[in-house]
Design a protein around this motif. Structure first.
Motif, PDB file in Angstrom:
ATOM      1  N   THR A  83      50.294   3.073  21.257  1.00  0.00           N
ATOM      2  CA  THR A  83      51.701   3.246  21.598  1.00  0.00           C
ATOM      3  C   THR A  83      52.531   2.161  20.929  1.00  0.00           C
ATOM      4  OG1 THR A  83      51.059   4.157  23.741  1.00  0.00           O
ATOM      5  CG2 THR A  83      53.341   3.414  23.508  1.00  0.00           C
ATOM      6  N   GLU A 108      51.963  -1.510  18.346  1.00  0.00           N
ATOM      7  CA  GLU A 108      51.040  -2.312  17.536  1.00  0.00           C
ATOM      8  C   GLU A 108      51.439  -3.775  17.610  1.00  0.00           C
ATOM      9  OE1 GLU A 108      49.666  -2.906  12.851  1.00  0.00           O
ATOM     10  OE2 GLU A 108      50.678  -1.048  13.477  1.00  0.00           O
ATOM     11  N   SER A 123      49.277   1.606  25.890  1.00  0.00           N
ATOM     12  CA  SER A 123      48.094   1.376  25.066  1.00  0.00           C
ATOM     13  C   SER A 123      48.527   0.632  23.813  1.00  0.00           C
ATOM     14  CB  SER A 123      47.434   2.702  24.691  1.00  0.00           C
ATOM     15  OG  SER A 123      46.872   3.299  25.848  1.00  0.00           O
ATOM     16  N   ALA A 128      46.787  10.939  13.467  1.00  0.00           N
ATOM     17  CA  ALA A 128      48.006  10.979  14.271  1.00  0.00           C
ATOM     18  C   ALA A 128      47.746  11.225  15.760  1.00  0.00           C
ATOM     19  CB  ALA A 128      48.960  12.029  13.707  1.00  0.00           C
ATOM     20  N   PRO A 129      46.882  12.176  16.155  1.00  0.00           N
ATOM     21  CA  PRO A 129      46.672  12.394  17.601  1.00  0.00           C
ATOM     22  C   PRO A 129      46.086  11.172  18.302  1.00  0.00           C
ATOM     23  CG  PRO A 129      45.894  14.278  16.331  1.00  0.00           C
ATOM     24  CD  PRO A 129      46.168  13.181  15.344  1.00  0.00           C
ATOM     25  N   ARG A 186      46.193   8.065  17.264  1.00  0.00           N
ATOM     26  CA  ARG A 186      47.156   6.969  17.216  1.00  0.00           C
ATOM     27  C   ARG A 186      48.178   7.102  18.347  1.00  0.00           C
ATOM     28  NH1 ARG A 186      49.982   4.560  11.775  1.00  0.00           N
ATOM     29  NH2 ARG A 186      51.146   2.883  12.792  1.00  0.00           N
ATOM     30  N   ALA A 187      48.600   8.326  18.622  1.00  0.00           N
ATOM     31  CA  ALA A 187      49.564   8.536  19.706  1.00  0.00           C
ATOM     32  C   ALA A 187      48.985   8.133  21.054  1.00  0.00           C
ATOM     33  CB  ALA A 187      49.997   9.997  19.727  1.00  0.00           C
ATOM     34  N   ARG A 188      47.653   8.244  21.209  1.00  0.00           N
ATOM     35  CA  ARG A 188      47.024   7.931  22.494  1.00  0.00           C
ATOM     36  C   ARG A 188      46.698   6.460  22.651  1.00  0.00           C
ATOM     37  NH1 ARG A 188      45.481   6.155  26.410  1.00  0.00           N
ATOM     38  NH2 ARG A 188      44.013   6.974  27.972  1.00  0.00           N
TER      39      ARG A 188
END
Length: 411
Positions: A274, A276, A178, A266-267, A269-271
């Motif tokens: 991955t 940028e 992602s 943060a959650p 963003r982690a999904r």
């Protein structure tokens, strides 16, 4: 029309791109291809070739290997071949070379060209090679997938910043990662998202765009096989970000178009981030503004039914120095307007002057119109070889008014 070089029946009439700066060669090949029932578009330079490839799909590409006067090493053609194949691995590219260039032709074949054509050629052999290349199965080792049917996706630009970004897109696109595509609005984030999707195993399927600012669009999040392109994920609050995270299917690939990834919790963003990929602003893309302006001029001329105009020296100088409101999108709008206003097929600097944008370094912004006026006058004088009468006419001033302004600005 299928992906570059993927035509089901070559004899039914293919669309061919010829890239050769020799007008005699272009005319001869055009005649041969048209007699055989194929359409051909001839361009004289790599820049125009990439511009055309961003607008249209071709079944085959005929590529000369040298463009600059005195060049015989084929490096220009090989570089363009690599650029084409990086974006469209299945492109059927036939390189054109002289008998003395067999070594270069072999190098082109090793780099991914489908075949080569020797000058002078026999028309029957030329057509047979083109049709054979089109009919040949894909050389790509991976499992075949249907060809995309939408518009071609090419990221134009020769600046170091855009080359680095394009290389990252080509590296990350085929993965399932992602991606957060960040940058200023109008800089080309949607094009980068489309390029990432096109390079993936899901590229044959349409992507699904979800604007998270629109509550009715959230229903499209249920798509699992297609790529999800999310907009405005950084503009929703923490509660809505949590709901988004719950709605995203584990198997969905996400490409998020953001202004800043820092706007994500943060959650989430982690999904969805991955990795940028930052789209550089036009001001950091040295030399690309002029290249893009020519591309947009071709698009506008085609849309409005006329030949592409040329830019004067003053207009080109202005394009390389200006800060464009709304980034690349703003430049495209300015060029379309200039094409409509162009007289005698020429775009003057005065036709593309955008509003002045000054970034404030203090609480109060300073808008310096004097600097803008000086730059315009200098550009007009250069364009008209310091003929004050002609420069004044181009600027819409009297000679006396221009002289006064020249004195004021020390010109």
């Amino acid at each position: 029309m299928s992906e570059n070089g993927q035509c089901g029946d070559a004899a039914s009439g293919a669309t061919i791109l010829l890239i050769d700066d020799n007008a005699d060669v272009a005319r001869a090949m055009e005649i041969a291809c048209r007699i055989a029932g194929h359409d051909i578009v001839a361009v004289p330079s790599p820049e125009e070739a990439l511009s055309r490839l961003a607008l249209q799909r071709f079944d085959a590409i005929l590529l000369d290997l040298n463009f600059s006067p005195g060049q015989t090493d084929g490096e220009e053609g090989l570089a363009l071949l690599a650029r084409i194949l990086a974006t469209t691995p299945d492109a059927r590219v036939l390189v054109i070379t002289a008998h003395s260039g067999v070594r270069i032709a072999v190098a082109a074949m090793q780099a991914g060209a489908s075949d080569f054509v020797m000058k002078p050629w026999r028309n029957a052999e030329l057509i047979a090679k083109i049709e054979a290349a089109i009919a040949r199965p894909s050389r790509i080792a991976a499992a075949p997938r249907p060809a995309p049917t939408g518009e071609p996706v090419h990221i134009l630009g020769d600046s170091l910043a855009i080359e680095r970004m394009r290389a990252l897109v080509q590296r990350i696109g085929p993965t399932e990662a992602s991606v957060a595509v960040t940058g200023p609005a109008g800089s080309g984030r949607s094009l980068v998202a489309a390029a990432l999707h096109a390079a993936s195993a899901r590229g044959a399927m349409p992507s699904v765009t979800v604007d998270l600012a629109d509550p009715e669009a959230w229903g499209r999040l249920a798509a699992t096989e297609a790529t999800l392109i999310l907009r405005n994920a950084d503009q929703i609050d923490a509660v809505m970000q949590g709901r988004l995270l719950e709605r995203l299917m584990p198997e969905a690939r996400v490409i998020a178009i953001l202004t800043h990834a820092a706007g994500l919790g943060a959650p989430l963003r982690a999904r969805i981030a991955t990795i940028e990929i930052a789209v550089p602003p036009l001001a950091e893309r040295d030399g690309d503004a002029l290249l893009l302006a020519r591309h947009f001029a071709r698009i506008a001329a085609q849309r409005h039914g006329g030949p592409a105009p040329r830019f004067t020296f003053g207009a080109e100088a202005l394009l390389t120095r200006r800060t464009w409101p709304d980034e690349v999108r703003g430049l495209a709008l300015a060029i379309e307007r200039a094409v409509l206003l162009a007289e005698n097929g020429v775009i003057e600097a005065t036709a593309i002057t955008p509003p002045v944008v000054v970034v404030a370094t203090e609480p109060t912004a300073r808008f310096d119109l004097a600097d803008s006026e000086k730059a315009m006058i200098a550009a007009a004088l250069r364009e008209h070889h310091h003929n004050v009468t002609h420069a004044a006419a181009a600027l819409g001033l009297t000679r006396g008014a221009l002289y006064r302004r020249m004195e004021r600005h020390g010109l």
